[in-house]
Scaffold this motif. Structure first.
Motif, PDB file in Angstrom:
ATOM      1  N   UNK A   1       0.664  -1.162   0.084  1.00  0.00           N
ATOM      2  CA  UNK A   1       0.059   0.367  -0.522  1.00  0.00           C
ATOM      3  C   UNK A   1       0.889   1.059   0.268  1.00  0.00           C
ATOM      4  N   UNK A   2       1.981   0.913   0.820  1.00  0.00           N
ATOM      5  CA  UNK A   2       3.120   2.530   0.641  1.00  0.00           C
ATOM      6  C   UNK A   2       3.604   2.448  -0.468  1.00  0.00           C
ATOM      7  N   UNK A   3       3.579   1.678  -1.285  1.00  0.00           N
ATOM      8  CA  UNK A   3       4.267   1.441  -2.203  1.00  0.00           C
ATOM      9  C   UNK A   3       3.624   2.233  -3.846  1.00  0.00           C
ATOM     10  N   UNK A   4       2.263   1.315  -3.566  1.00  0.00           N
ATOM     11  CA  UNK A   4       1.029   2.233  -4.062  1.00  0.00           C
ATOM     12  C   UNK A   4       0.975   3.595  -3.908  1.00  0.00           C
ATOM     13  N   UNK A   5       1.120   4.124  -2.657  1.00  0.00           N
ATOM     14  CA  UNK A   5       0.453   5.966  -2.959  1.00  0.00           C
ATOM     15  C   UNK A   5       1.560   6.379  -3.407  1.00  0.00           C
ATOM     16  N   UNK A   6       3.065   5.611  -3.335  1.00  0.00           N
ATOM     17  CA  UNK A   6       3.875   6.488  -3.487  1.00  0.00           C
ATOM     18  C   UNK A   6       3.822   6.541  -5.107  1.00  0.00           C
TER      19      UNK A   6
END
Length: 372
Positions: A362-367
């Motif tokens: 999720x962190x990568x998706x947001x970035x």
């Protein structure tokens, strides 16, 4: 390091805690030479034998068919050069694919300088070789077929069983580089129909500098390293029991975890979210079904993969292109798959592992959403 996300497990894996624990006694208590017959050597030999059994159990072969090496590159070199040097009086023709790892392609180039005739078969749009093309390439001079089990960049699984049947029919030795597959998908050397198989320790939570090669009983190869009779006379040099024990424990851990779908579910979730958020601006590379459960290779259309990663310095992943003097050059694998440049230049390979969490995805998706 809490904000750092590691999604480059196909490049190398961290050591599993169980692997570290298994190796610790060899750093303190067990120092003898496994070939020695006295009190210091015997327990080390027992640990080495157990490690060999753990590796063989994962591959479904006999322990004496497992030879420890310094890694996947040595195992690949042993398979190619060992067959060529031993059997070149029968023929000098070898069949491989255009998308193999450099640890196959470069030894092949070397063997060509030694008089070998190498046929490099192509792949389809998914990075998959055709068994029919393999069969068409066979000649009376063919002494080896070497096709990777799975591609390290796009994750595509090759039709190894089908090729194995062809190799057996023509009585040609068959090698597969399974460096990226071992521990991720079930491996049974009998079912695959292979005579030689490569294992790389640092791809499955063991240390770097250790690997193994499966050599079918009765298969004759010229050793790469000559010396004393270590490893059943197939690889000279005092065994690195410390790292072999690490590889053995990693294989045991992998065998226990094979039934888990956790990594695949995370990978599928990642792709579903990428599709939902970026639509036609993101393209999946590799086969949609016959693929490693941890690998997702995607292209962001009309973007440059390295520039995307540069804007996410906390995320460790790999690209499918390189920039040379301002010009984007696609990887050989993407080129062979005929991925258009405006798509391929935006390629990023995300590879997941046993320590990957949904929160990290999720962190990568947001970035990515912030950047793109």
């Amino acid at each position: 390091m809490n904000n750092y996300v590691y999604l480059d497990y196909n490049a190398s894996t961290p050591l599993a805690p169980e692997v570290i624990d298994a190796m610790k006694p060899l750093l303190t208590d067990y120092f003898g030479n496994p070939s020695a017959l006295h009190w210091a050597g015997k327990p080390v030999k027992s640990l080495l034998d157990r490690a060999r059994e753990q590796v063989s159990s994962l591959l479904a072969c006999n322990p004496h068919e497992v030879i420890f090496t310094s890694g996947g590159s040595e195992a690949n070199n042993y398979a190619l050069k060992g067959v060529f040097y031993k059997h070149q009086t029968k023929g000098k023709h070898i069949i491989t694919s255009k998308i193999e790892h450099p640890a196959i392609l470069n030894p092949c180039k070397f063997l060509e300088s030694m008089g070998a005739n190498i046929t490099y078969v192509g792949v389809d749009q998914y990075g998959r070789v055709s068994p029919e093309e393999i069969e068409k390439a066979i000649t009376s001079e063919t002494i080896l077929i070497s096709i990777m089990h799975s591609n390290n960049e796009v994750g595509t699984l090759q039709p190894i069983k089908e090729i194995g049947k062809i190799a057996k029919h023509y009585r040609i030795p068959f090698h597969t580089d399974a460096s990226q597959s071992v521990g991720k998908v079930p491996i049974n050397v009998e079912e695959l129909g292979v005579d030689l198989l490569t294992v790389a320790g640092h791809k499955l939570y063991a240390p770097k500098g250790i690997g193994a090669i499966y050599i079918r009983n009765g298969m004759e190869l010229e050793p790469l390293i000559h010396g004393a009779g270590h490893e059943f006379g197939k690889r000279a040099g005092t065994e690195n029991t410390l790292l072999a024990v690490g590889l053995g424990q990693a294989c045991e851990l992998a065998k226990r975890n094979l039934a888990s779908n956790q990594i695949k579910e995370l990978r599928d979730y990642f792709w579903e979210e990428l599709s939902n958020r970026f639509g036609s601006q993101v393209v999946l590379n590799g086969h949609p079904v016959f693929s490693l459960p941890n690998t997702i290779n995607v292209s962001f259309v009309n973007k440059i993969g390295q520039e995307i990663l540069d804007l996410m310095p906390a995320v460790a992943a790999s690209t499918g292109s390189a920039c040379h003097a301002g010009r984007i050059e696609l990887s050989p694998v993407l080129k062979e798959m005929k991925v258009p440049e405006h798509i391929g230049m935006g390629t990023i390979r995300f590879s997941l592992g046993i320590f990957t969490t949904k929160a990290e995805i999720d962190q990568v998706l947001e970035k990515l959403q912030m950047i793109l």
